[in-house]
Every structure is written in C-alpha cells, then in structure tokens.
Design an enzyme around this catalytic site. Structure first.
Site, PDB file in Angstrom:
ATOM      1  N   ARG A 226       0.541 -13.301  -3.793  1.00  0.00           N
ATOM      2  CA  ARG A 226       1.862 -13.681  -4.308  1.00  0.00           C
ATOM      3  C   ARG A 226       2.907 -12.722  -3.777  1.00  0.00           C
ATOM      4  O   ARG A 226       2.707 -11.519  -3.819  1.00  0.00           O
ATOM      5  CB  ARG A 226       1.903 -13.552  -5.836  1.00  0.00           C
ATOM      6  CG  ARG A 226       1.154 -14.558  -6.583  1.00  0.00           C
ATOM      7  CD  ARG A 226       1.579 -14.644  -8.017  1.00  0.00           C
ATOM      8  NE  ARG A 226       1.854 -13.390  -8.705  1.00  0.00           N
ATOM      9  CZ  ARG A 226       2.326 -13.325  -9.937  1.00  0.00           C
ATOM     10  NH1 ARG A 226       2.614 -14.439 -10.598  1.00  0.00           N
ATOM     11  NH2 ARG A 226       2.523 -12.174 -10.523  1.00  0.00           N
TER      12      ARG A 226
ATOM     13  N   THR B  30       9.510 -13.499  -4.778  1.00  0.00           N
ATOM     14  CA  THR B  30       9.708 -14.950  -4.912  1.00  0.00           C
ATOM     15  C   THR B  30       8.620 -15.608  -5.767  1.00  0.00           C
ATOM     16  O   THR B  30       8.782 -16.748  -6.194  1.00  0.00           O
ATOM     17  CB  THR B  30       9.668 -15.627  -3.529  1.00  0.00           C
ATOM     18  OG1 THR B  30       8.345 -15.419  -2.986  1.00  0.00           O
ATOM     19  CG2 THR B  30      10.689 -15.040  -2.574  1.00  0.00           C
TER      20      THR B  30
ATOM     21  N   ASP C 217      -2.363  -6.422 -13.636  1.00  0.00           N
ATOM     22  CA  ASP C 217      -2.735  -6.957 -12.315  1.00  0.00           C
ATOM     23  C   ASP C 217      -4.256  -6.891 -12.157  1.00  0.00           C
ATOM     24  O   ASP C 217      -4.840  -5.805 -12.094  1.00  0.00           O
ATOM     25  CB  ASP C 217      -2.046  -6.134 -11.218  1.00  0.00           C
ATOM     26  CG  ASP C 217      -2.238  -6.777  -9.849  1.00  0.00           C
ATOM     27  OD1 ASP C 217      -1.237  -7.098  -9.209  1.00  0.00           O
ATOM     28  OD2 ASP C 217      -3.408  -6.962  -9.425  1.00  0.00           O
TER      29      ASP C 217
ATOM     30  N   ASP D 200      -5.603  -5.073  -8.941  1.00  0.00           N
ATOM     31  CA  ASP D 200      -5.419  -3.620  -9.004  1.00  0.00           C
ATOM     32  C   ASP D 200      -6.365  -2.977 -10.008  1.00  0.00           C
ATOM     33  O   ASP D 200      -6.934  -1.911  -9.756  1.00  0.00           O
ATOM     34  CB  ASP D 200      -3.968  -3.285  -9.381  1.00  0.00           C
ATOM     35  CG  ASP D 200      -3.016  -3.501  -8.226  1.00  0.00           C
ATOM     36  OD1 ASP D 200      -3.487  -3.606  -7.071  1.00  0.00           O
ATOM     37  OD2 ASP D 200      -1.798  -3.569  -8.462  1.00  0.00           O
TER      38      ASP D 200
HETATM   39  C1  PRP Z   1      -3.168 -12.690  -8.523  1.00  0.00           C
HETATM   40  C2  PRP Z   1      -4.319 -13.499  -9.080  1.00  0.00           C
HETATM   41  C3  PRP Z   1      -4.018 -14.890  -8.574  1.00  0.00           C
HETATM   42  C4  PRP Z   1      -2.501 -14.918  -8.584  1.00  0.00           C
HETATM   43  C5  PRP Z   1      -2.055 -15.687  -9.782  1.00  0.00           C
HETATM   44  O1  PRP Z   1      -3.380 -12.372  -7.194  1.00  0.00           O
HETATM   45  O2  PRP Z   1      -5.570 -13.017  -8.699  1.00  0.00           O
HETATM   46  O3  PRP Z   1      -4.515 -15.147  -7.270  1.00  0.00           O
HETATM   47  O4  PRP Z   1      -2.058 -13.558  -8.697  1.00  0.00           O
HETATM   48  O5  PRP Z   1      -0.684 -15.806  -9.789  1.00  0.00           O
HETATM   49  P1  PRP Z   1       0.044 -17.224  -9.639  1.00  0.00           P
HETATM   50  O6  PRP Z   1      -0.668 -18.160 -10.559  1.00  0.00           O
HETATM   51  O7  PRP Z   1       1.448 -16.923 -10.103  1.00  0.00           O
HETATM   52  O8  PRP Z   1       0.009 -17.645  -8.209  1.00  0.00           O
HETATM   53  P2  PRP Z   1      -2.375 -11.423  -6.378  1.00  0.00           P
HETATM   54  O9  PRP Z   1      -1.354 -12.235  -5.663  1.00  0.00           O
HETATM   55  O10 PRP Z   1      -1.868 -10.350  -7.303  1.00  0.00           O
HETATM   56  O11 PRP Z   1      -3.320 -10.814  -5.267  1.00  0.00           O
HETATM   57  P3  PRP Z   1      -4.544  -9.781  -5.398  1.00  0.00           P
HETATM   58  O12 PRP Z   1      -5.701 -10.538  -6.023  1.00  0.00           O
HETATM   59  O13 PRP Z   1      -4.808  -9.404  -3.998  1.00  0.00           O
HETATM   60  O14 PRP Z   1      -4.103  -8.627  -6.257  1.00  0.00           O
HETATM   61  N1  URA Z   2      -1.670 -11.908 -11.329  1.00  0.00           N
HETATM   62  C1  URA Z   2      -2.259 -10.937 -12.069  1.00  0.00           C
HETATM   63  O1  URA Z   2      -3.155 -10.227 -11.596  1.00  0.00           O
HETATM   64  N2  URA Z   2      -1.828 -10.759 -13.335  1.00  0.00           N
HETATM   65  C2  URA Z   2      -0.871 -11.500 -13.892  1.00  0.00           C
HETATM   66  O2  URA Z   2      -0.526 -11.302 -15.077  1.00  0.00           O
HETATM   67  C3  URA Z   2      -0.270 -12.504 -13.095  1.00  0.00           C
HETATM   68  C4  URA Z   2      -0.702 -12.689 -11.827  1.00  0.00           C
END
Ligand code: PRP
Ligand code: URA
Length: 208
Positions: free
Chosen positions: A103, A107, A199, A202
């Site tokens: 994400r 945006t 997150d 993370d």
């Molecule tokens: C997180 C999570 C989903 C997404 C959900 O990933 O694991 O893939 O956000 O958010 P959305 O429903 O608003 O699209 P992130 O983009 O943080 O990547 P990461 O797993 O690499 O931390």
């Molecule tokens: N992705 C995450 O990891 N946590 C949230 O709360 C939303 C998106």
C-alpha cells in the site's frame, strides 16, 4: 447474501488479544498468528470436495476420503507469509504462489511488485492469505489479477477485517468467501484498522 465467515472460537479470541497487545514480542506474535491460521485452515477445509476411497486398516477394509481439488495458497507479501506454515501443515499437498502487494501510505492505493503462481489456477481452489483486510484495495487487486489468470474458485483468509474492506471486497468479488478471525470497528484516517494490531508486516518481521 453475505459470504463472510467470522470464526467464533475462544482460542482465537485469546490469540487476537495477544496480537493486539503492543507489548507482545515478535516470537509470541508469530506463534499466535500461526495458531489462528491453523483454525482458519480447518474452517476453510470444510469447503473442500472429497471422494470416497478404499483404505485397508491392519484389521479390515474401510472407506476413506481423498481431497479431489488442487489447493493453491497465495500469501500476499509480506504479512501473508506468516500464515503459510500453518496452512501447509494442514494441507501438505498444497501448491504455493506469491503476490507482492504494497500500500502506498499516502494514497492507500495497492501497488503490485511481484507475481509467481502455479499453473492450472482454473482447476484449483485458491486460498489467498493476508492477515489484514483494511480498505480492501490490496485484496481486490489480488483477486482481479488471479481471475485474469484463470482462477475461478477463490477464498480469502485473514485475521482482522475492517467493515470498509469487507464491503469493498464483497462488492468487487461477491463470489469470494471471506474467512476472518474478527471483524473490527473501522479504519482511521491513515487506513489503519481500529482497534486492530498496528502494521502486521512490521510486527511479524520486526521492521517497526
Ligand atoms: C498490509 C496488509 C495488506 C494490506 C491491507 O500490507 O498485509 O496486504 O496492508 O490494506 P488494504 O486493505 O488497505 O489494502 P502492507 O501494504 O502494509 O505491506 P507489508 O505486508 O509488506 O507490510
Ligand atoms: N495493514 C496493516 O498491517 N494494518 C492495518 O491496520 C491496515 C493495513
């Protein structure tokens, strides 16, 4: 008709509490996430088609069962990786594809950066793994891609789902059942789930 399954289980409720707690250490976080994933896999497994087969015990012949559909797991990188080991232990014959989806924090749009999936998606039950369903942007983009590549029979497995993400996924992909451990209250103005767990990527990988 809603395709949402919220798994009601005290073991899940206990582990979601560990995941939410900001003081939970990474190794405890990963273990709690894995335990919930076992239960999600068992629930989703109720949908698998089976054939009767003959099996011989040390005492006599009897009827056994064989899963007849190829199962494909698709963890969404990064956070979805944390659910793979439990699903593979429950479904050892599964194939695994990967989708890299990130994400944009400004945006909130999902950006894809990696795709590698097994062949014959059209003949498989495809289970997408991602702990978080927030705005739903990532999940919708994943199913758009998978369907373009032939997938027809898809399921989404997550741990925490926001109402906004559920609505968006159901609107765009009404055929995809959503299995979640919990449905949370709402998103904040940065697209984080409340109360949520922060997150997921993370906290799993220690990149805070
Ligand atoms: C997180 C999570 C989903 C997404 C959900 O990933 O694991 O893939 O956000 O958010 P959305 O429903 O608003 O699209 P992130 O983009 O943080 O990547 P990461 O797993 O690499 O931390
Ligand atoms: N992705 C995450 O990891 N946590 C949230 O709360 C939303 C998106």
């Amino acid at each position: 008709m809603s395709n949402l399954h919220i798994i009601d289980n005290p073991l899940i409720k206990r582990d979601i509490t560990y995941l939410r707690d900001k003081n939970t250490k990474e190794y405890q976080f990963r273990l709690a996430l894995k335990r919930i994933s076992f239960i999600l896999a068992a629930e989703i497994g109720k949908e698998f088609p089976t054939n009767e087969i003959e099996v011989e015990t040390p005492l006599e012949k009897t009827t056994g069962h064989k899963i007849t559909r190829q199962i494909v797991l698709i963890p969404v990188l990064r956070a979805g990786l944390s659910m793979v080991s439990a699903f593979i232990e429950m479904i050892p014959q599964a194939k695994v594809g990967h989708i890299g989806m990130e994400r944009d924090e400004e945006t909130l749009k999902a950006r894809t950066y990696y795709f590698k999936t097994p062949k014959n998606l059209d003949k498989s039950k495809v289970i997408v793994l991602d702990p978080m369903l927030a705005t739903g942007g990532s999940a919708v983009a994943v199913f758009d891609y998978l369907k373009k590549n032939g997938a027809r029979d898809c399921v989404f497995a997550c741990l925490i789902a926001a109402p906004e993400g559920i609505d968006r996924l159901e609107e765009n992909h009404p055929d995809v059942p959503i299995y979640t451990a919990v449905k949370d209250r709402q998103l904040n103005d940065k697209g984080y789930i409340l109360p949520g767990l922060g997150d997921a990527g993370d906290r799993t990988f220690g990149t805070l």
